[in-house]
Scaffold this motif. Structure first.
Motif, PDB file in Angstrom:
ATOM      1  N   SER A   1       0.837  -1.191   0.000  1.00 46.03           N
ATOM      2  CA  SER A   1       0.000   0.000   0.000  1.00 46.03           C
ATOM      3  C   SER A   1       0.878   1.249   0.000  1.00 46.03           C
ATOM      4  N   SER A   2       0.465   2.261  -0.746  1.00 42.43           N
ATOM      5  CA  SER A   2       1.219   3.520  -0.771  1.00 42.43           C
ATOM      6  C   SER A   2       0.862   4.410   0.424  1.00 42.43           C
ATOM      7  N   ARG A   3      -0.208   4.080   1.131  1.00 43.27           N
ATOM      8  CA  ARG A   3      -0.683   4.928   2.232  1.00 43.27           C
ATOM      9  C   ARG A   3       0.383   5.235   3.283  1.00 43.27           C
TER      10      ARG A   3
ATOM     11  N   LEU B   1       2.918   7.737   1.893  1.00 45.29           N
ATOM     12  CA  LEU B   1       2.347   9.074   1.708  1.00 45.29           C
ATOM     13  C   LEU B   1       2.131   9.773   3.041  1.00 45.29           C
ATOM     14  N   VAL B   2       1.689   9.032   4.047  1.00 44.04           N
ATOM     15  CA  VAL B   2       1.482   9.617   5.378  1.00 44.04           C
ATOM     16  C   VAL B   2       2.803  10.152   5.925  1.00 44.04           C
TER      17      VAL B   2
ATOM     18  N   ASN C   1       5.259   0.875   8.099  1.00 42.77           N
ATOM     19  CA  ASN C   1       4.291   0.450   7.091  1.00 42.77           C
ATOM     20  C   ASN C   1       3.048  -0.186   7.691  1.00 42.77           C
TER      21      ASN C   1
ATOM     22  N   THR D   1      -2.235   1.660   9.602  1.00 36.54           N
ATOM     23  CA  THR D   1      -2.263   2.569   8.454  1.00 36.54           C
ATOM     24  C   THR D   1      -3.587   2.517   7.708  1.00 36.54           C
ATOM     25  N   GLY D   2      -4.261   1.379   7.708  1.00 31.90           N
ATOM     26  CA  GLY D   2      -5.557   1.280   7.037  1.00 31.90           C
ATOM     27  C   GLY D   2      -6.626   2.136   7.689  1.00 31.90           C
TER      28      GLY D   2
ATOM     29  N   PHE E   1      -7.700   9.844   2.205  1.00 28.49           N
ATOM     30  CA  PHE E   1      -7.620   8.505   1.637  1.00 28.49           C
ATOM     31  C   PHE E   1      -8.993   7.846   1.625  1.00 28.49           C
ATOM     32  N   ASP E   2      -9.181   6.904   0.712  1.00 22.15           N
ATOM     33  CA  ASP E   2     -10.404   6.107   0.678  1.00 22.15           C
ATOM     34  C   ASP E   2     -10.404   5.141   1.855  1.00 22.15           C
TER      35      ASP E   2
ATOM     36  N   GLU F   1     -10.237   1.777   3.666  1.00 21.17           N
ATOM     37  CA  GLU F   1      -9.489   0.575   3.321  1.00 21.17           C
ATOM     38  C   GLU F   1     -10.013  -0.570   4.171  1.00 21.17           C
TER      39      GLU F   1
END
Length: 145
Positions: A3-5, A8-9, A62, A82-83, A99-100, A102
């Motif tokens: 995941s890129s989340r 990016l965070v 992560n 992170t989700g 973010f959407d 997850e």
């Protein structure tokens, strides 16, 4: 692919702090494994000030963001997978990213992906020619102001 989340965070956090702004993180308080103080969430969400002056022992990897923060003068240890992070932005000007939702990640007992229990595939495989199907519709990227 990862995941890129979380990447990016971390990048947005650093960018916000480098610009002398206050990073705030919007969190889905109902996401599994989220550890936040009870009674501070509203409508299943909570906004957390994660500025260096507001938290101690901030750790971002992560899997999760964890830190110690004070709520009503009482110190608490927070853990946010992170989700569960719905957004990160600067308090002063709102710049950041949303973010959407997850879905929670379910780990298999042996750490392997679950491809179904039956012997038959879930679909007919790629269309003729061996090419993967093309996504339909428009891209889902959105401009955030």
């Amino acid at each position: 692919m990862n995941s890129s989340r979380p990447y990016l965070v971390r990048a947005l956090y650093e960018w916000i702090v480098d610009n002398d702004c206050t990073p705030h993180m919007l969190v889905n308080a109902e996401y599994p494994a989220v550890q936040i103080p009870q009674g501070f969430a509203s409508d299943g969400q909570i906004v957390l000030n994660i500025s260096p002056s507001a938290v101690r022992h901030l750790h971002m990897d992560n899997e999760a963001v964890s830190f110690e923060g004070r709520f009503g003068g009482v110190a608490h240890t927070l853990y946010v997978p992170t989700g569960a992070i719905l957004g990160i932005y600067a308090r002063e000007n709102g710049q950041g990213m949303v973010f959407d939702l997850e879905p929670p990640v379910v780990d298999d007992d042996e750490g392997e992906e679950d491809f179904g229990s039956g012997s038959e595939p879930d679909d007919d495989g790629p269309p003729s020619g061996g090419q993967p199907p093309r996504p339909s519709g428009r891209p889902s990227l959105k401009v955030v102001k």
